[in-house]
Design an enzyme around this catalytic site. Structure first.
Site, PDB file in Angstrom:
ATOM      1  N   LYS A 240    -142.538  64.253 -39.368  1.00  0.00           N
ATOM      2  CA  LYS A 240    -143.159  63.407 -38.352  1.00  0.00           C
ATOM      3  C   LYS A 240    -144.345  64.094 -37.683  1.00  0.00           C
ATOM      4  O   LYS A 240    -144.469  65.310 -37.668  1.00  0.00           O
ATOM      5  CB  LYS A 240    -142.116  62.968 -37.323  1.00  0.00           C
ATOM      6  CG  LYS A 240    -141.166  61.923 -37.896  1.00  0.00           C
ATOM      7  CD  LYS A 240    -140.304  61.261 -36.849  1.00  0.00           C
ATOM      8  CE  LYS A 240    -139.493  60.126 -37.480  1.00  0.00           C
ATOM      9  NZ  LYS A 240    -138.625  59.441 -36.504  1.00  0.00           N
ATOM     10  N   ARG A 274    -131.778  62.116 -41.832  1.00  0.00           N
ATOM     11  CA  ARG A 274    -132.640  61.236 -42.633  1.00  0.00           C
ATOM     12  C   ARG A 274    -133.907  62.004 -42.985  1.00  0.00           C
ATOM     13  O   ARG A 274    -134.691  62.359 -42.094  1.00  0.00           O
ATOM     14  CB  ARG A 274    -132.968  59.964 -41.845  1.00  0.00           C
ATOM     15  CG  ARG A 274    -133.779  58.949 -42.626  1.00  0.00           C
ATOM     16  CD  ARG A 274    -134.079  57.720 -41.782  1.00  0.00           C
ATOM     17  NE  ARG A 274    -134.783  56.700 -42.537  1.00  0.00           N
ATOM     18  CZ  ARG A 274    -136.113  56.651 -42.691  1.00  0.00           C
ATOM     19  NH1 ARG A 274    -136.878  57.572 -42.108  1.00  0.00           N
ATOM     20  NH2 ARG A 274    -136.674  55.682 -43.392  1.00  0.00           N
TER      21      ARG A 274
END
Length: 293
Positions: A240, A274
């Protein structure tokens, strides 16, 4: 290695997550592999969607590799939820996702997760064999709550302030951790009232979804508190942009930061990670398990 058994089995293992026809033992952590069949996801957009439709042979090859590398769950996404992403039509999302669910179900014995907020996508995917709904909107769109309640699929309830198109436009909180936990507790109650039992519920604090970096760090630092909700914690921070900002790294250079945060999450009680980088994360999980005291 996948840690699940048939629902029909008499074997009982602690902390079982009911995922349709499978039970997933979340007393040990699991790797959820991200498989996007979109042209515009932030990390791998277009990789398995080269000609306006899913490349099923490429998708299956990638899914098989993910399982070999240590994934217990494959999370299929047909609509990008990156900051600023534009929504796609219901039909287009189904056209992207459903053939992939069907193909993977026929080929692999693994928990299939669907990254969607649309009730019809949930219903059709569950009919094809999906066992987990990963919803960034926590079943708040029309029909979504009923779609899961009428099945035996599990659901991951995520917190998001705003929506993907606008969520990073100066998000603010009175007290980030308390606000996020309050929202998730309320959604758990709504789910249970609708008939979704606690053994089918996960929670996700939603790192990067309507949060500034300081909010993300507050949530990560307080991650152990989320265990108090009585649901397994799903944690997603792989590659991210926060990692890029904190470390000054481009997208291709974010693996070390992703792995560091994965280990922190495991230490603070996360049960499902995840991720995009399955093999490397599976190594982290294995070492963590071998050195727990």
């Amino acid at each position: 290695m996948a840690f699940f058994v048939s629902v029909k089995s008499d074997v009982y293992l602690s902390m079982m997550l009911t995922c349709g026809a499978k039970l997933l033992d979340i007393s040990s952590p699991h790797v959820m592999a991200v498989l996007n069949v979109t042209p515009d996801s932030f990390s791998d957009g277009g990789r398995y969607y080269p000609l306006g439709h899913a490349d099923l042979s490429g998708v299956l090859a990638r899914a098989e590799r993910m399982v070999r590398e240590g994934a217990s769950i494959i999370d299929i996404g047909g609509e990008s939820t990156r900051p600023g992403a534009k929504p796609v039509s219901l039909q287009e999302e189904m056209d992207r996702v459903l053939p992939v669910v069907e193909a993977i179900k026929q080929r692999l014995d693994i928990v299939i997760s669907i990254d969607t907020s649309q009730a019809q996508v949930m219903i059709e995917s569950i009919l094809l064999g999906a066992g987990l709904i990963n919803d960034i909107r926590a079943l708040r769109l029309d029909g979504a709550l009923s779609a899961v309640a009428q099945s035996q699929a599990a659901v991951s309830l995520m917190h998001m302030q705003g929506d993907p198109a606008t969520m990073q436009h100066n998000p603010e909180y009175r007290h980030c951790v308390n606000d996020v936990m309050s929202f998730l507790n309320q959604r758990i109650k709504v789910c249970e009232a609708a008939g979704i039992s606690s053994d089918r519920i996960l929670v996700d604090p939603g790192i990067g979804f309507g949060k500034k970096d300081e909010h993300n760090l507050e949530l990560i630092n307080a991650l152990s508190k989320f265990k108090e909700m009585g649901a397994g914690v799903l944690f997603g921070v792989s590659r991210k942009s926060m990692i890029g900002r904190l470390l000054g790294r481009d997208l291709a250079e974010r693996l070390p930061g992703s792995l560091a945060l994965a280990l922190v999450a495991l230490q603070r009680g996360a049960k499902i990670l995840r991720v995009h980088d399955v093999a490397a994360t599976a190594d982290i999980v294995k070492i963590y398990q071998l050195t727990r005291v």
